[in-house]
Design a protein around this motif. Structure first.
Motif, PDB file in Angstrom:
ATOM      1  N   GLU A 186      20.928   9.546  33.577  1.00  0.00           N
ATOM      2  CA  GLU A 186      19.863   9.862  32.631  1.00  0.00           C
ATOM      3  C   GLU A 186      20.465   9.883  31.224  1.00  0.00           C
ATOM      4  O   GLU A 186      21.473  10.535  30.985  1.00  0.00           O
ATOM      5  N   VAL A 187      19.823   9.160  30.305  1.00  0.00           N
ATOM      6  CA  VAL A 187      20.371   9.054  28.949  1.00  0.00           C
ATOM      7  C   VAL A 187      19.456   9.675  27.898  1.00  0.00           C
ATOM      8  O   VAL A 187      19.784   9.669  26.713  1.00  0.00           O
ATOM      9  N   GLY A 188      18.314  10.202  28.300  1.00  0.00           N
ATOM     10  CA  GLY A 188      17.415  10.819  27.337  1.00  0.00           C
ATOM     11  C   GLY A 188      15.984  10.822  27.833  1.00  0.00           C
ATOM     12  O   GLY A 188      15.725  10.634  29.032  1.00  0.00           O
ATOM     13  N   HIS A 189      15.052  11.019  26.891  1.00  0.00           N
ATOM     14  CA  HIS A 189      13.632  11.044  27.225  1.00  0.00           C
ATOM     15  C   HIS A 189      12.838  10.272  26.175  1.00  0.00           C
ATOM     16  O   HIS A 189      13.265  10.151  25.025  1.00  0.00           O
ATOM     17  N   GLU A 190      11.698   9.747  26.589  1.00  0.00           N
ATOM     18  CA  GLU A 190      10.800   9.074  25.664  1.00  0.00           C
ATOM     19  C   GLU A 190      10.352  10.065  24.594  1.00  0.00           C
ATOM     20  O   GLU A 190      10.216  11.263  24.850  1.00  0.00           O
ATOM     21  N   ARG A 191      10.096   9.570  23.392  1.00  0.00           N
ATOM     22  CA  ARG A 191       9.682  10.449  22.304  1.00  0.00           C
ATOM     23  C   ARG A 191       8.175  10.711  22.302  1.00  0.00           C
ATOM     24  O   ARG A 191       7.702  11.530  21.521  1.00  0.00           O
ATOM     25  N   ASP A 192       7.446   9.988  23.144  1.00  0.00           N
ATOM     26  CA  ASP A 192       6.004  10.198  23.179  1.00  0.00           C
ATOM     27  C   ASP A 192       5.671  11.443  24.003  1.00  0.00           C
ATOM     28  O   ASP A 192       6.549  12.187  24.445  1.00  0.00           O
ATOM     29  N   ARG A 193       4.382  11.659  24.220  1.00  0.00           N
ATOM     30  CA  ARG A 193       3.921  12.864  24.900  1.00  0.00           C
ATOM     31  C   ARG A 193       4.401  12.933  26.349  1.00  0.00           C
ATOM     32  O   ARG A 193       4.565  14.005  26.917  1.00  0.00           O
ATOM     33  N   SER A 194       4.647  11.773  26.951  1.00  0.00           N
ATOM     34  CA  SER A 194       5.042  11.754  28.368  1.00  0.00           C
ATOM     35  C   SER A 194       6.425  12.342  28.609  1.00  0.00           C
ATOM     36  O   SER A 194       6.697  12.899  29.668  1.00  0.00           O
ATOM     37  N   ARG A 195       7.326  12.218  27.612  1.00  0.00           N
ATOM     38  CA  ARG A 195       8.704  12.695  27.748  1.00  0.00           C
ATOM     39  C   ARG A 195       9.364  12.149  29.007  1.00  0.00           C
ATOM     40  O   ARG A 195      10.161  12.821  29.676  1.00  0.00           O
ATOM     41  N   ALA A 196       9.037  10.915  29.353  1.00  0.00           N
ATOM     42  CA  ALA A 196       9.576  10.290  30.563  1.00  0.00           C
ATOM     43  C   ALA A 196      11.090  10.127  30.447  1.00  0.00           C
ATOM     44  O   ALA A 196      11.621   9.857  29.369  1.00  0.00           O
ATOM     45  N   THR A 197      11.782  10.293  31.569  1.00  0.00           N
ATOM     46  CA  THR A 197      13.239  10.179  31.588  1.00  0.00           C
ATOM     47  C   THR A 197      13.670   8.730  31.401  1.00  0.00           C
ATOM     48  O   THR A 197      13.100   7.818  32.000  1.00  0.00           O
ATOM     49  N   LEU A 198      14.688   8.531  30.574  1.00  0.00           N
ATOM     50  CA  LEU A 198      15.251   7.205  30.333  1.00  0.00           C
ATOM     51  C   LEU A 198      16.566   7.070  31.102  1.00  0.00           C
ATOM     52  O   LEU A 198      17.356   8.011  31.165  1.00  0.00           O
ATOM     53  N   PHE A 199      16.787   5.888  31.679  1.00  0.00           N
ATOM     54  CA  PHE A 199      17.989   5.646  32.472  1.00  0.00           C
ATOM     55  C   PHE A 199      18.836   4.531  31.868  1.00  0.00           C
ATOM     56  O   PHE A 199      18.318   3.599  31.249  1.00  0.00           O
ATOM     57  N   GLY A 200      20.148   4.653  32.055  1.00  0.00           N
ATOM     58  CA  GLY A 200      21.086   3.629  31.623  1.00  0.00           C
ATOM     59  C   GLY A 200      22.246   3.557  32.603  1.00  0.00           C
ATOM     60  O   GLY A 200      22.350   4.374  33.522  1.00  0.00           O
ATOM     61  N   THR A 201      23.116   2.587  32.410  1.00  0.00           N
ATOM     62  CA  THR A 201      24.260   2.422  33.301  1.00  0.00           C
ATOM     63  C   THR A 201      25.414   3.334  32.871  1.00  0.00           C
ATOM     64  O   THR A 201      25.413   3.897  31.787  1.00  0.00           O
ATOM     65  N   THR A 202      26.399   3.461  33.741  1.00  0.00           N
ATOM     66  CA  THR A 202      27.539   4.347  33.505  1.00  0.00           C
ATOM     67  C   THR A 202      28.824   3.545  33.310  1.00  0.00           C
ATOM     68  O   THR A 202      28.849   2.313  33.459  1.00  0.00           O
ATOM     69  N   GLN A 203      29.901   4.269  33.003  1.00  0.00           N
ATOM     70  CA  GLN A 203      31.205   3.618  32.896  1.00  0.00           C
ATOM     71  C   GLN A 203      31.643   3.086  34.257  1.00  0.00           C
ATOM     72  O   GLN A 203      32.299   2.043  34.340  1.00  0.00           O
ATOM     73  N   ARG A 204      31.269   3.805  35.320  1.00  0.00           N
ATOM     74  CA  ARG A 204      31.620   3.323  36.665  1.00  0.00           C
ATOM     75  C   ARG A 204      30.963   1.976  36.941  1.00  0.00           C
ATOM     76  O   ARG A 204      31.539   1.131  37.627  1.00  0.00           O
ATOM     77  N   PHE A 205      29.766   1.772  36.403  1.00  0.00           N
ATOM     78  CA  PHE A 205      29.101   0.469  36.542  1.00  0.00           C
ATOM     79  C   PHE A 205      29.970  -0.629  35.931  1.00  0.00           C
ATOM     80  O   PHE A 205      30.172  -1.692  36.535  1.00  0.00           O
TER      81      PHE A 205
END
Length: 253
Positions: free
Chosen positions: A139-158
């Protein structure tokens, strides 16, 4: 082909090899230098020399710089035999669904669960959870809109798993497209232009209609216009079973 250099007991190269063998992650030259009490330039030079020696000797392993550090890898020439061996005991092998989801996140990060679903066409919550457990996404953060949906990204292990120094080394996804139409589709999906352009056009149409109608333009009209743009329309009002039609005959009590 030259023989590998014989190392003294207190050799810097020997110490580096020992540390790399027990490390599960790529180790930066600066970290090695701090542990061994040498200058970073000395550690970097020793790492480069080791990598060259392994390559010249055509060993079954290689020393490569990935994800900002150095790590030992098996030689690509022995990929098939290593794969057969690993698959005989590796229960954490990625499924086709996991590979698809990982590709979407890698090329479209940061991306929400809904963003992954929009590309794959199916719910991917379980697959994302599995990739998080394997340490390939985070998890790398959340959307700035009202939904605040979780944002995903890859890792160093990737990066380490796929032998990449950074995400910039990912091959262009368009290279895998069979034709120009597919390339355009991929570009639109990854950039979000297809969705955003539709929303922008809808907003422009609403603004234009609002200007034409002036004060007569109500919130109800606004909702109807937005519904037309997204394909959502109000459901028809169901008939009241107790109501009588105007032309039905009256019955005297």
């Amino acid at each position: 082909m030259q023989d590998l250099e014989r190392l003294d007991h207190d050799s810097l190269k020997g110490a580096i090899e020992a540390l790399l063998l027990v490390s599960t992650d790529a180790v930066p030259a600066t970290e090695l230098s701090g542990i061994l009490g040498v200058e970073p330039s000395e550690a970097a030079s020793a790492l480069a020399e080791l990598a060259a020696e392994y390559s010249d000797a055509n060993r079954g392993f290689q020393l490569r710089e990935v994800a900002g550090g150095w790590r030992l890898f098996t030689h690509p020439a022995y990929h098939d035999v290593v794969e057969r061996y690993v698959l005989s005991w590796d229960t954490r092998r990625l499924s086709q669904a996991a590979l698809e989801t990982l590709a979407v996140i890698a090329y479209h990060q940061p991306v929400t669960r809904e963003g992954v679903k929009a590309v794959r066409g199916v719910n991917s919550d379980g697959v994302i959870a599995s990739l998080k457990e394997k340490g390939l996404v985070r998890e790398v953060g959340h959307e700035r809109d009202r939904s605040r949906a979780t944002l995903f990204g890859t890792t160093q292990r990737f990066l380490e798993t796929f032998g990449l120094k950074s995400l910039s080394e990912l091959p262009p996804l368009e290279d895998f497209a069979p034709d120009e139409e597919s390339k355009r589709f991929i570009r639109e999906r990854l950039s979000g232009r297809a969705i955003s352009s539709t929303l922008e056009e809808t907003a422009d149409d609403i603004d234009e209609e609002q200007e034409l109608m002036g004060d007569d333009y109500s919130d109800e009209d606004l909702g109807a216009a937005a519904g037309d743009a997204t394909g959502e329309k109000d459901a028809p009002t169901p008939p009241d079973p107790n109501a009588q039609e105007d032309d039905s005959p009256e019955v005297d009590g």
